[in-house]
Design an enzyme around this catalytic site. Structure first.
Site, PDB file in Angstrom:
ATOM      1  N   ASP A   1       0.859  -1.183   0.000  1.00 41.91           N
ATOM      2  CA  ASP A   1       0.000   0.000   0.000  1.00 41.91           C
ATOM      3  C   ASP A   1       0.899   1.238   0.000  1.00 41.91           C
ATOM      4  OD1 ASP A   1      -2.285   1.814   0.504  1.00 41.91           O
ATOM      5  OD2 ASP A   1      -3.345  -0.009   1.027  1.00 41.91           O
TER       6      ASP A   1
ATOM      7  N   HIS B   1       2.125   1.747  -3.284  1.00 39.74           N
ATOM      8  CA  HIS B   1       1.141   2.647  -3.874  1.00 39.74           C
ATOM      9  C   HIS B   1       1.615   4.097  -3.801  1.00 39.74           C
ATOM     10  CE1 HIS B   1      -2.454  -0.357  -3.295  1.00 39.74           C
ATOM     11  NE2 HIS B   1      -1.462  -0.846  -4.004  1.00 39.74           N
TER      12      HIS B   1
END
Length: 450
Positions: A256, A279
């Site tokens: 993430d 991310h």
């Protein structure tokens, strides 16, 4: 003559007493400072004027199987109350299993939590005690002046949590399935201040690796955070309602955001981060459930983002209020990133989100010296701003982004209701940015939060 000999003996006795009295005094003082169970390693010994509390002296076994929670709690409580500078030591060569627990303050300032060995939780949700929270593992609450450092490892043992059927990557076509879904944050700091986190290695958290809430004056440096690229919700460092934060010289690879900045954060400086796969580095998401969110004075610089879904991102939900402003992204290198530069005011990871007119405003955002490569399947720059609350004062200079795959032509940037200036030519050209301020500003609350 007898009187003279007697007087000489008395004098010698007094001299001997005076010579040994300081040693006796020091021994007595050390014994008073010792923990209840002194260790052979020297718990309570004054080393560089710091009292060392080895968790093994309080009953910790360190075999990776025994439950060492109570021993850690006892060591913490003892070190927390000590009046001198002190070190809670997790020794090298041992693996300590700890259940979900809260280390509570306030403590006398100057406590160091030194991790030289390995710390890990129970192995997965089935091994988690039913009376323990499944939302958090190690919590530090109301602590002022804590240093957490060491060359050891914090292993979150997250794989069995990632494999729960509720996790997005386990359902059919990325869907989720019904069932329990709580997963613990590895390390959470709550309502704490003057924190220094340095030199730690942490891997495979079930959820966020570090989470800071309602904290201030946080210095993070030289961390190594690793989890697989498909591990869900494993943000490296998440901050929320936290200010005066410095995150420097760290390597983060996870499933993430490397760093995620939530509502209520300001005065944040992020520098020299190697990020990816991940991310990217994100502000948001903000404004969920029609909430008010305020973020300002954020700087991200001299960092590398590699093989990631996003580079530097600002994401807000429709229906929110508040503002994001005074944000600087500079001297960044992108290596095969799908969305190197992105503002998304329509963020919605769910399906069937309702269109709403209000939005968290985004203004005064600068991108300078952003270079590298992007995945040709996505936009190198994407500014998707609200219909009713445009993005304003978006400034770009020295932005050069090329397709990472040979043979592909430049992809045009995407713009929607975004206003600003380009001081140097960008690659690809940012022709869709509207110059200057918008003709009309929204009438509802977009007043800056600071």
């Amino acid at each position: 003559m007898i009187f003279f000999l007697f007087r000489t003996q008395v004098f010698l006795i007094l001299v001997i007493c005076l010579l040994f009295l300081p040693i006796y005094g020091r021994l007595s003082m050390s014994l008073v400072s010792f923990s209840p169970s002194p260790s052979p390693e020297g718990t309570g010994e004054i080393v560089e004027r710091s009292l060392v509390f080895d968790v093994r002296s309080f009953g910790a076994v360190g075999d990776g199987v025994s439950d060492d929670t109570q021993a850690f709690q006892l060591a913490w409580d003892t070190a927390c109350r000590a009046e001198e500078s002190r070190i809670l030591l997790v020794p090298k060569g041992n693996v300590f299993m700890i259940q979900s627990t809260i280390f509570t303050g306030p403590c006398v300032s100057g406590l160091t939590f030194k991790v030289e060995g390995t710390i890990m939780p129970p192995d997965g949700p089935d091994s988690w005690p039913k009376n323990k929270s499944k939302k958090q593992w190690l919590v530090f609450y109301r602590i002022n002046g804590l240093t957490m450092k060491g060359g050891g490892l914090i292993d979150g043992r997250g794989e069995k949590w990632w494999n729960l059927p509720c996790k997005p990557h386990k359902g059919i076509n990325g869907t989720t399935l019904p069932g329990p879904c709580d997963s613990p944050v590895a390390i959470r700091f709550f309502m704490s201040s003057n924190l220094r986190i340095e030199g730690l290695k942490i891997k495979n958290s079930p959820k966020f690796h570090f989470r800071f809430e309602d904290c201030q004056n946080v210095h993070i440096e030289k961390l190594i955070i690793r989890s697989p690229a498909l591990s869900p919700n494993t943000d490296g460092i998440h901050i929320e309602n936290t200010n005066n934060v410095r995150i420097y010289n760290s390597l983060i690879s996870n499933g993430d955001d490397c760093v995620s900045i939530g509502a209520g954060c300001y005065n944040v400086d992020i520098k020299n981060i190697k990020c990816g796969p991940s991310h990217g580095i994100s502000i948001g998401s903000l404004g969920n459930y029609n909430s008010r969110a305020c973020v300002w004075n954020i700087t991200v610089s001299e960092s590398v983002i590699k093989n990631s879904d996003n580079g530097v991102r600002i994401k807000t939900w429709q229906g929110g209020r508040g503002s994001v402003s005074m944000v600087t992204f500079e001297s960044m290198h992108m290596d095969n990133v799908r969305n190197p530069i992105i503002i998304d005011q329509y963020y919605c990871p769910l399906k069937n989100c309702i269109n709403q007119t209000s939005a968290v405003s985004v203004s005064n955002v600068s991108y300078s010296n952003i270079r590298g490569t992007y995945d040709f399947r996505s936009f190198p720059m994407r500014f998707a701003c609200s219909d009713s609350v445009p993005c304003t004062d978006i400034m770009l200079s020295q932005v050069e982004l090329f397709p990472s795959q040979q043979g592909h032509i430049l992809t045009n940037p995407f713009c929607w209701n975004v206003y600003g200036t380009v001081s140097t030519l960008t690659t690809p050209p940012l022709l869709c940015l509207q110059a200057g301020p918008p003709l009309m500003l929204p009438q509802h609350d977009v007043v800056p939060c600071y």
